[in-house]
Design a protein around this motif. Structure first.
Motif, PDB file in Angstrom:
ATOM      1  N   LYS A 173      33.604  19.703 -22.220  1.00  0.00           N
ATOM      2  CA  LYS A 173      32.197  20.093 -22.304  1.00  0.00           C
ATOM      3  C   LYS A 173      31.470  18.773 -22.821  1.00  0.00           C
ATOM      4  O   LYS A 173      31.420  18.377 -24.061  1.00  0.00           O
ATOM      5  N   GLU A 174      30.190  18.424 -22.102  1.00  0.00           N
ATOM      6  CA  GLU A 174      29.432  17.320 -22.404  1.00  0.00           C
ATOM      7  C   GLU A 174      28.030  17.736 -22.881  1.00  0.00           C
ATOM      8  O   GLU A 174      27.511  18.529 -22.113  1.00  0.00           O
ATOM      9  N   LYS A 175      27.584  17.076 -23.707  1.00  0.00           N
ATOM     10  CA  LYS A 175      26.030  17.535 -24.441  1.00  0.00           C
ATOM     11  C   LYS A 175      25.198  17.205 -23.338  1.00  0.00           C
ATOM     12  O   LYS A 175      23.878  17.767 -23.378  1.00  0.00           O
ATOM     13  N   ASP A 176      25.410  16.218 -22.419  1.00  0.00           N
ATOM     14  CA  ASP A 176      23.990  15.799 -21.700  1.00  0.00           C
ATOM     15  C   ASP A 176      24.796  15.133 -20.553  1.00  0.00           C
ATOM     16  O   ASP A 176      26.005  14.654 -20.444  1.00  0.00           O
ATOM     17  N   CYS A 177      23.826  14.294 -19.478  1.00  0.00           N
ATOM     18  CA  CYS A 177      24.242  13.554 -18.482  1.00  0.00           C
ATOM     19  C   CYS A 177      23.838  12.030 -18.740  1.00  0.00           C
ATOM     20  O   CYS A 177      23.622  11.504 -17.446  1.00  0.00           O
ATOM     21  N   LYS A 178      23.670  11.690 -19.864  1.00  0.00           N
ATOM     22  CA  LYS A 178      23.147  10.230 -20.250  1.00  0.00           C
ATOM     23  C   LYS A 178      24.121   9.202 -19.484  1.00  0.00           C
ATOM     24  O   LYS A 178      23.498   8.213 -18.542  1.00  0.00           O
ATOM     25  N   GLU A 179      25.193   9.413 -19.814  1.00  0.00           N
ATOM     26  CA  GLU A 179      26.070   8.411 -19.075  1.00  0.00           C
ATOM     27  C   GLU A 179      26.121   8.335 -17.803  1.00  0.00           C
ATOM     28  O   GLU A 179      26.094   7.211 -17.028  1.00  0.00           O
ATOM     29  N   LEU A 180      26.069   9.311 -16.999  1.00  0.00           N
ATOM     30  CA  LEU A 180      25.939   9.392 -15.334  1.00  0.00           C
ATOM     31  C   LEU A 180      24.787   8.932 -15.036  1.00  0.00           C
ATOM     32  O   LEU A 180      24.390   8.012 -14.104  1.00  0.00           O
ATOM     33  N   GLN A 215      22.917   6.400 -16.632  1.00  0.00           N
ATOM     34  CA  GLN A 215      22.896   5.077 -16.940  1.00  0.00           C
ATOM     35  C   GLN A 215      23.861   4.240 -16.123  1.00  0.00           C
ATOM     36  O   GLN A 215      23.324   3.130 -15.657  1.00  0.00           O
ATOM     37  N   LYS A 216      24.633   5.029 -15.752  1.00  0.00           N
ATOM     38  CA  LYS A 216      25.665   4.179 -14.708  1.00  0.00           C
ATOM     39  C   LYS A 216      25.014   4.386 -12.893  1.00  0.00           C
ATOM     40  O   LYS A 216      25.604   3.921 -12.084  1.00  0.00           O
ATOM     41  N   ILE A 257      23.994   9.242 -10.772  1.00  0.00           N
ATOM     42  CA  ILE A 257      23.067  10.386 -10.195  1.00  0.00           C
ATOM     43  C   ILE A 257      21.640  10.108 -10.843  1.00  0.00           C
ATOM     44  O   ILE A 257      21.383   9.344 -11.616  1.00  0.00           O
ATOM     45  N   SER A 258      20.509  10.397 -10.074  1.00  0.00           N
ATOM     46  CA  SER A 258      19.295  10.232 -10.279  1.00  0.00           C
ATOM     47  C   SER A 258      18.713  11.296 -11.072  1.00  0.00           C
ATOM     48  O   SER A 258      19.237  12.463 -11.117  1.00  0.00           O
ATOM     49  N   LYS A 259      17.729  11.212 -11.912  1.00  0.00           N
ATOM     50  CA  LYS A 259      16.965  12.221 -12.392  1.00  0.00           C
ATOM     51  C   LYS A 259      16.338  13.163 -11.463  1.00  0.00           C
ATOM     52  O   LYS A 259      16.583  14.450 -11.825  1.00  0.00           O
ATOM     53  N   ASP A 260      15.995  12.890 -10.428  1.00  0.00           N
ATOM     54  CA  ASP A 260      15.583  14.079  -9.582  1.00  0.00           C
ATOM     55  C   ASP A 260      16.679  14.943  -9.070  1.00  0.00           C
ATOM     56  O   ASP A 260      16.649  15.944  -8.943  1.00  0.00           O
ATOM     57  N   GLU A 261      17.774  14.076  -8.661  1.00  0.00           N
ATOM     58  CA  GLU A 261      19.040  14.784  -8.310  1.00  0.00           C
ATOM     59  C   GLU A 261      19.509  15.906  -9.211  1.00  0.00           C
ATOM     60  O   GLU A 261      20.123  17.004  -8.895  1.00  0.00           O
ATOM     61  N   LEU A 262      19.324  15.176 -10.769  1.00  0.00           N
ATOM     62  CA  LEU A 262      19.714  16.119 -11.778  1.00  0.00           C
ATOM     63  C   LEU A 262      19.000  17.135 -12.030  1.00  0.00           C
ATOM     64  O   LEU A 262      19.408  18.504 -12.241  1.00  0.00           O
ATOM     65  N   LEU A 263      17.677  17.084 -12.031  1.00  0.00           N
ATOM     66  CA  LEU A 263      16.509  18.222 -11.825  1.00  0.00           C
ATOM     67  C   LEU A 263      16.931  19.232 -10.828  1.00  0.00           C
ATOM     68  O   LEU A 263      16.903  20.697 -10.908  1.00  0.00           O
ATOM     69  N   ASP A 264      17.270  18.949  -9.572  1.00  0.00           N
ATOM     70  CA  ASP A 264      17.575  19.827  -8.492  1.00  0.00           C
ATOM     71  C   ASP A 264      18.792  20.462  -8.726  1.00  0.00           C
ATOM     72  O   ASP A 264      18.991  21.578  -8.442  1.00  0.00           O
ATOM     73  N   ALA A 265      19.800  19.748  -9.000  1.00  0.00           N
ATOM     74  CA  ALA A 265      21.053  20.443  -9.509  1.00  0.00           C
ATOM     75  C   ALA A 265      20.996  21.474 -10.746  1.00  0.00           C
ATOM     76  O   ALA A 265      21.301  22.656 -10.293  1.00  0.00           O
ATOM     77  N   GLU A 266      20.057  21.171 -11.279  1.00  0.00           N
ATOM     78  CA  GLU A 266      20.016  22.225 -12.782  1.00  0.00           C
ATOM     79  C   GLU A 266      19.182  23.407 -11.983  1.00  0.00           C
ATOM     80  O   GLU A 266      19.407  24.463 -12.387  1.00  0.00           O
TER      81      GLU A 266
END
Length: 464
Positions: free
Chosen positions: A374-381, A383-384, A387-396
């Motif tokens: 279980k990961e605390k956040d998606c920072k590493e994804l 940074q690499k 995934i983009s911030k918009d894609e992450l927001l859509d996924a959430e």
């Protein structure tokens, strides 16, 4: 054998193992396994020599201990049948009850911890949880790693991974179906969720008593009621992907009666009553070492003791419990079992969260293993650039509005059933991309496609 299994209400694998024990079932593989075992070789040594898994080797060895669940119903088994009929009527009353009071209306100290643990306070809300899943094999050679990088799109060469967001109320049971879709399997084999060995030993203390206390709270009971284990496997025809999607999409509920605390503890009671005094046998390894110097050596009984006072090692050396003692209850919520990397586990405030890592074991022949964290956040994804911030927001938003998991990163292509684990999958990739026989390459592809495998690229958000 399948008809016999159905009539006796035991598994096909158990029928085969009983026949092997009686000398009535022989194949080239079983004979080879038996020959190597008689030479004193360990199960792991045999598996390595035959290029297969230890689980498959074990499946083709005769029973070396007492059977806990045999084909002939014992008095306890008959009592159990009556009990199960009664509990069936009370299904709705008992479903999802994690704990029950004893006859005097009190809870044991350990049960009370479970009940009062902050992780089990009722709430209707759920959040998104980031899981990292890694399908890995620590024994790949350099050539295999090159193949997995080249054709399997693995960045590390020794693993295939997925990152997903799930609803925080998702149970292990429903995560199983999501994992099947994420990695390309079709729910064709047995599976289990287990803890790392050190956590399992810490929780149970290595004793039968320690394990018994947690059956129905954390661990599954020792029974083998397949209609209960697979109560939700109702696929008949049509798209397997659509069927899986229904299983991992909320709202979630669990109707497997065997995981009810009262039911599970009744099953434990029957086990203890059946073996009030356990004849503790020496380990099979010790027996094989003695048999090298002692003609017609027999496995020795080293002591007799109440089962409840024995260690788990002593019990497992003396009794066959087909389902094992390590499988976790699938009604438990993933987010409550798993701790973040910097979070304490099994602390004085309760047993939850239990572990920093879960292990998903699928197909005991191919022996696939996925480590889940279980990961605390998606920072590493982020940074690499995976995934983009918009894609992450859509996924959430999808997780929260549709009550379903979403894949946010895919590290490697899909695998498939019955290919022989990661070693076999790499051999398959090498054959279809580097094989010199055109017809053989084509046959491999046709076979893989019949199992749902595809080379087609698919967007992360469309996987689940």
């Amino acid at each position: 054998m399948q008809k016999t299994a159905e009539e006796l209400k035991i598994s096909y694998a158990k029928v085969r193992k009983i026949l092997i024990t009686l000398g009535e079932y022989r194949t080239d593989f079983s004979l080879e396994v038996g020959k190597k075992r008689s030479m004193g070789k360990s199960i792991s040594e045999i598996a390595a020599e035959l290029n297969t898994s230890t689980n498959r080797v074990t499946a083709f060895l005769p029973y070396e201990k007492n059977l806990y669940t045999g084909p002939e119903p014992t008095t306890d088994a008959k009592k159990s049948i009556v009990y199960r009929k009664r509990i069936e009527i009370a299904r709705e009353k008992f479903v999802n009850r994690a704990i029950n009071k004893d006859e005097n209306g009190y809870l044991s100290a350990r049960k009370e911890k479970f009940m009062t643990n902050e992780y089990y306070k009722n709430t209707n809300a759920f959040k998104t949880v980031h899981l990292h899943l890694e399908l890995k094999n620590d024994y790949l050679d350099d050539t295999e790693k090159i193949i997995l990088r080249r054709y399997g799109e693995s960045s590390t060469g020794d693993s295939i991974s997925r990152d997903i967001l799930i609803p925080s109320d998702m149970p292990l049971h429903n995560l199983h179906y999501a994992i099947q879709r994420l990695f390309g399997w079709q729910n064709s084999h047995l599976r289990r969720f287990i803890l790392p060995e050190e956590i399992y030993n810490r929780l149970t203390g290595g004793t039968v008593k320690g394990w018994v206390d947690l059956v129905g709270i954390l661990f599954q009971p020792p029974c083998e009621c397949e209609h209960e284990v697979f109560w939700d496997d109702d696929y008949k025809d049509g798209s397997i992907k659509t069927w899986l999607k229904k299983k991992y999409t909320g709202p979630y509920f669990f109707k497997g009666i065997m995981e009810d605390y009262e039911w599970a503890q009744n099953d434990i009671k029957q086990l203890i009553e059946r073996f009030p005094i356990l004849e503790v046998k020496e380990s099979f390894g010790n027996y094989m070492n003695r048999s090298k110097s002692e003609h017609k050596a027999k496995q020795q009984i080293i002591k007799k003791a109440p089962l409840i006072e024995s260690t788990l090692e002593e019990m497992n050396n003396s009794i066959i419990i087909e389902g094992g003692t390590e499988s976790l209850l699938e009604r438990l919520e993933v987010a409550k079992i798993l701790a973040f990397k910097d979070e304490d586990v099994c602390n004085d405030n309760g047993i939850f969260p239990v572990t920093h890592k879960l292990i998903y074991n699928y197909d005991f022949g191919d022996n696939w293993e996925i480590n889940i964290t279980k990961e605390k956040d998606c920072k590493e994804l982020l940074q690499k650039g995976y995934i983009s911030k918009d894609e992450l927001l859509d996924a959430e938003a999808t997780v929260l509005t549709k009550h379903k998991p979403v894949c946010i990163h895919k590290g490697g292509i899909f695998v498939l059933d019955d290919v022989g684990g990661l070693h076999g999958f790499i051999s398959f990739l090498k054959e279809i991309y580097e094989g010199e026989d055109k017809e053989e390459r084509s046959n491999h592809r046709v076979w893989a496609q019949s199992l749902g495998w595809s080379e087609r690229k698919i967007s992360n958000k469309l996987i689940l």
